[in-house]
Design a protein around this motif. Structure first.
Motif, PDB file in Angstrom:
ATOM      1  N   VAL A 175       0.459  -1.248  -0.089  1.00 45.25           N
ATOM      2  CA  VAL A 175       0.107   0.269  -0.162  1.00 45.25           C
ATOM      3  C   VAL A 175       0.955   1.108  -0.148  1.00 45.25           C
ATOM      4  O   VAL A 175       1.379   1.583   1.160  1.00 45.25           O
ATOM      5  N   LEU A 176       0.786   1.798  -1.232  1.00 39.37           N
ATOM      6  CA  LEU A 176       1.740   3.740  -1.592  1.00 39.37           C
ATOM      7  C   LEU A 176       0.884   4.605  -0.933  1.00 39.37           C
ATOM      8  O   LEU A 176      -0.673   4.646  -2.073  1.00 39.37           O
ATOM      9  N   LEU A 177       1.803   5.245  -0.356  1.00 38.17           N
ATOM     10  CA  LEU A 177       0.418   6.596   0.498  1.00 38.17           C
ATOM     11  C   LEU A 177       1.559   7.639   0.527  1.00 38.17           C
ATOM     12  O   LEU A 177       2.708   8.200   0.748  1.00 38.17           O
ATOM     13  N   GLY A 178       1.148   8.565   0.444  1.00 41.41           N
ATOM     14  CA  GLY A 178       1.624   9.846   0.702  1.00 41.41           C
ATOM     15  C   GLY A 178       0.189  10.671   1.628  1.00 41.41           C
ATOM     16  O   GLY A 178       0.214  10.134   2.264  1.00 41.41           O
ATOM     17  N   MET A 179       1.202  11.836   1.790  1.00 38.12           N
ATOM     18  CA  MET A 179       1.015  12.956   3.375  1.00 38.12           C
ATOM     19  C   MET A 179       0.665  14.234   2.801  1.00 38.12           C
ATOM     20  O   MET A 179       1.017  14.368   2.306  1.00 38.12           O
ATOM     21  N   GLY A 180      -1.019  14.639   3.717  1.00 36.23           N
ATOM     22  CA  GLY A 180      -0.761  16.141   3.001  1.00 36.23           C
ATOM     23  C   GLY A 180       0.147  16.767   4.451  1.00 36.23           C
ATOM     24  O   GLY A 180       0.132  16.215   5.671  1.00 36.23           O
ATOM     25  N   PRO A 181      -0.792  18.324   4.089  1.00 34.76           N
ATOM     26  CA  PRO A 181       0.569  19.387   5.582  1.00 34.76           C
ATOM     27  C   PRO A 181      -0.746  18.930   6.571  1.00 34.76           C
ATOM     28  O   PRO A 181       0.362  19.446   7.519  1.00 34.76           O
ATOM     29  N   ASP A 182      -1.605  18.880   6.344  1.00 35.54           N
ATOM     30  CA  ASP A 182      -2.675  18.415   8.320  1.00 35.54           C
ATOM     31  C   ASP A 182      -2.746  16.730   8.282  1.00 35.54           C
ATOM     32  O   ASP A 182      -2.948  16.756   9.485  1.00 35.54           O
ATOM     33  N   GLY A 183      -1.685  16.286   7.818  1.00 34.91           N
ATOM     34  CA  GLY A 183      -1.444  14.886   8.532  1.00 34.91           C
ATOM     35  C   GLY A 183      -2.453  13.537   8.002  1.00 34.91           C
ATOM     36  O   GLY A 183      -2.080  12.004   8.077  1.00 34.91           O
ATOM     37  N   HIS A 184      -3.416  13.577   6.834  1.00 34.27           N
ATOM     38  CA  HIS A 184      -4.003  12.898   6.376  1.00 34.27           C
ATOM     39  C   HIS A 184      -2.813  11.742   5.142  1.00 34.27           C
ATOM     40  O   HIS A 184      -2.096  12.603   4.396  1.00 34.27           O
ATOM     41  N   VAL A 185      -3.415  11.048   5.259  1.00 29.81           N
ATOM     42  CA  VAL A 185      -3.368   9.934   4.765  1.00 29.81           C
ATOM     43  C   VAL A 185      -4.662   8.990   3.379  1.00 29.81           C
ATOM     44  O   VAL A 185      -5.550   9.223   4.175  1.00 29.81           O
ATOM     45  N   ALA A 186      -4.794   8.715   2.622  1.00 30.48           N
ATOM     46  CA  ALA A 186      -5.523   8.292   1.380  1.00 30.48           C
ATOM     47  C   ALA A 186      -6.668   9.071   1.559  1.00 30.48           C
ATOM     48  O   ALA A 186      -6.165  10.912   1.812  1.00 30.48           O
ATOM     49  N   SER A 187      -7.991   9.447   2.395  1.00 30.94           N
ATOM     50  CA  SER A 187      -9.090  10.011   2.657  1.00 30.94           C
ATOM     51  C   SER A 187      -9.182  10.187   3.646  1.00 30.94           C
ATOM     52  O   SER A 187     -10.710   9.837   3.847  1.00 30.94           O
ATOM     53  N   LEU A 188      -8.533   9.898   4.687  1.00 35.11           N
ATOM     54  CA  LEU A 188      -8.386   9.396   6.439  1.00 35.11           C
ATOM     55  C   LEU A 188      -8.306  10.862   6.305  1.00 35.11           C
ATOM     56  O   LEU A 188      -6.943  11.286   6.975  1.00 35.11           O
ATOM     57  N   PHE A 189      -9.233  11.596   6.950  1.00 35.11           N
ATOM     58  CA  PHE A 189      -8.807  13.222   7.497  1.00 35.11           C
ATOM     59  C   PHE A 189      -8.493  13.184   8.656  1.00 35.11           C
ATOM     60  O   PHE A 189      -9.240  12.884   9.275  1.00 35.11           O
ATOM     61  N   PRO A 190      -7.847  14.421   9.432  1.00 33.93           N
ATOM     62  CA  PRO A 190      -7.970  14.720  10.931  1.00 33.93           C
ATOM     63  C   PRO A 190      -9.098  14.647  11.230  1.00 33.93           C
ATOM     64  O   PRO A 190      -9.631  15.281  10.486  1.00 33.93           O
ATOM     65  N   ASN A 191      -9.169  13.684  12.586  1.00 37.96           N
ATOM     66  CA  ASN A 191     -11.183  14.819  13.187  1.00 37.96           C
ATOM     67  C   ASN A 191     -11.733  13.927  12.967  1.00 37.96           C
ATOM     68  O   ASN A 191     -13.194  14.162  12.968  1.00 37.96           O
ATOM     69  N   HIS A 192     -11.973  12.979  12.161  1.00 35.40           N
ATOM     70  CA  HIS A 192     -13.193  12.264  10.911  1.00 35.40           C
ATOM     71  C   HIS A 192     -13.424  11.217  11.440  1.00 35.40           C
ATOM     72  O   HIS A 192     -12.696   9.734  12.264  1.00 35.40           O
ATOM     73  N   SER A 193     -15.124  11.083  11.533  1.00 38.36           N
ATOM     74  CA  SER A 193     -15.392   9.620  12.323  1.00 38.36           C
ATOM     75  C   SER A 193     -14.953   8.684  11.304  1.00 38.36           C
ATOM     76  O   SER A 193     -15.086   7.934  12.133  1.00 38.36           O
TER      77      SER A 193
ATOM     78  N   SER B 275       6.743  22.201   3.643  1.00 39.51           N
ATOM     79  CA  SER B 275       5.299  22.247   4.276  1.00 39.51           C
ATOM     80  C   SER B 275       4.687  21.291   5.129  1.00 39.51           C
ATOM     81  O   SER B 275       3.481  21.949   5.416  1.00 39.51           O
ATOM     82  N   LYS B 276       5.589  19.455   5.171  1.00 42.75           N
ATOM     83  CA  LYS B 276       4.962  18.695   5.517  1.00 42.75           C
ATOM     84  C   LYS B 276       5.438  18.188   6.668  1.00 42.75           C
ATOM     85  O   LYS B 276       5.503  16.698   7.667  1.00 42.75           O
ATOM     86  N   ALA B 277       6.316  19.297   6.577  1.00 44.57           N
ATOM     87  CA  ALA B 277       7.863  19.285   7.734  1.00 44.57           C
ATOM     88  C   ALA B 277       6.910  18.568   9.400  1.00 44.57           C
ATOM     89  O   ALA B 277       7.362  17.965  10.580  1.00 44.57           O
ATOM     90  N   GLU B 278       6.349  19.309   9.867  1.00 45.27           N
ATOM     91  CA  GLU B 278       5.399  19.739  10.934  1.00 45.27           C
ATOM     92  C   GLU B 278       4.377  18.462  10.889  1.00 45.27           C
ATOM     93  O   GLU B 278       4.876  17.975  11.743  1.00 45.27           O
ATOM     94  N   ALA B 279       3.943  17.962   9.957  1.00 43.54           N
ATOM     95  CA  ALA B 279       3.302  16.724   9.648  1.00 43.54           C
ATOM     96  C   ALA B 279       3.862  15.768  10.338  1.00 43.54           C
ATOM     97  O   ALA B 279       3.666  14.933  11.036  1.00 43.54           O
ATOM     98  N   ALA B 280       5.094  15.077   9.329  1.00 40.79           N
ATOM     99  CA  ALA B 280       5.940  14.247   9.596  1.00 40.79           C
ATOM    100  C   ALA B 280       7.106  14.127  10.980  1.00 40.79           C
ATOM    101  O   ALA B 280       6.449  13.014  11.069  1.00 40.79           O
ATOM    102  N   HIS B 281       6.593  15.413  12.151  1.00 34.42           N
ATOM    103  CA  HIS B 281       7.630  15.470  12.964  1.00 34.42           C
ATOM    104  C   HIS B 281       6.344  14.732  13.876  1.00 34.42           C
ATOM    105  O   HIS B 281       6.785  13.947  15.080  1.00 34.42           O
ATOM    106  N   MET B 282       5.390  15.458  13.666  1.00 32.38           N
ATOM    107  CA  MET B 282       3.948  14.680  14.782  1.00 32.38           C
ATOM    108  C   MET B 282       4.069  13.097  14.305  1.00 32.38           C
ATOM    109  O   MET B 282       3.205  12.637  14.823  1.00 32.38           O
TER     110      MET B 282
END
Length: 266
Positions: A154-172, A216-223
């Motif tokens: 499974v190959l994933l990217g990551m957004g600046p908000d830390g989302h992967v696939a279409s799994l976003f922060p704080n989403h149900s 732009s993704k450095a902080e999310a990578a750290h987290m």
């Protein structure tokens, strides 16, 4: 060759000086997994996201991989997809087809895109049905832990908000445990309607790679990567924790610039 590499039994960080070096290493990594899987099972079942990740896979279209990789044994899936027409500029399928699949000898019948003529909910149901059929025929392996599909990669990217696939922060949908594929209609970045693998499926894979470039993704990578304590917010990227498989992070120096304990040599 990675500028820096940090490896444990279950997780590896590969940090590269630039995107081109990362792309070369990513192609070699995918090619090695492909060869091993085809030798072991006769097929290579790979699921991927879209965006810049597809561009970073471009070296697979070049020598030596165009001749040495047995693309006819690949089965392609999407870890997430925008519910738009396949001809739409937002389609992950279109991006992958134009940039990659049209340039390598992958069989069209092995490329499993979503049904783009139905609702997001129905598209997710249809996609899960296809995957279940291919699990039954062992094109996709099955996890002995939870009976989920066990993709070879499974190959994933990551957004600046830390989302992967279409799994976003704080989403149900982060907490979805029963479905293999689910849907959202309120994506915080357009387009709003998407289908996505759930974490039980992502974390059942034999191998998971998260590919991250840019400051732009450095902080999310750290987290997502560092040991930041129990009180920090749980980013989706941090929830990528294969139950049996191996996890590799591919980062450039900009994305890795805030990681703790990582020395980036000149």
């Amino acid at each position: 060759m990675a500028l820096s590499a940090y490896k444990t039994d279950r997780r590896e960080l590969r940090i590269h000086e630039n995107a081109d070096d990362l792309s070369c290493d990513l192609a070699e990594y995918i090619a090695e997994l492909s060869e091993a899987s085809i030798k072991d099972r006769g097929v290579f079942a790979i699921a991927m996201s879209g965006g810049s990740l597809i561009t970073l896979m471009r070296k697979l279209c070049e020598a030596p991989y165009i001749k040495t990789v047995d693309f006819s044994k690949w089965y392609i899936f999407w870890a997430d997809e925008r519910v738009v027409a396949k001809s739409h500029s937002d389609s992950n399928y279109k991006l992958a087809k134009d940039s990659l699949f049209s340039k390598v000898p992958i069989l069209h019948s092995h490329v499993h895109s979503i049904n783009d003529t139905v609702t997001a909910e129905q598209a997710a149901e249809d996609y899960e049905f296809v995957i279940r059929q291919l699990v039954r025929t062992r094109v996709i392996s099955v996890s002995e832990v939870n009976d989920c599909p066990k993709f070879d990669l499974v190959l994933l990217g990551m957004g600046p908000d830390g989302h992967v696939a279409s799994l976003f922060p704080n989403h149900s949908v982060l907490n979805e445990k029963e479905q293999w594929v689910t849907f959202i209609t309120d994506s915080p970045k357009p387009p709003p309607e998407r289908i996505t693998f759930t974490f039980p499926v992502i974390n059942s894979a034999s191998n998971v790679a998260v590919v991250v470039t840019g400051g732009s993704k450095a902080e999310a990578a750290h987290m997502a990567i560092d040991d930041i304590g129990p009180d920090s917010p749980e980013l989706p990227a941090r929830m990528v924790q294969p139950s049996e498989g191996k996890l590799v992070w591919f980062l450039d120096t900009a994305a890795a610039s805030k990681l703790e304990g990582v020395k980036l040599s000149e």
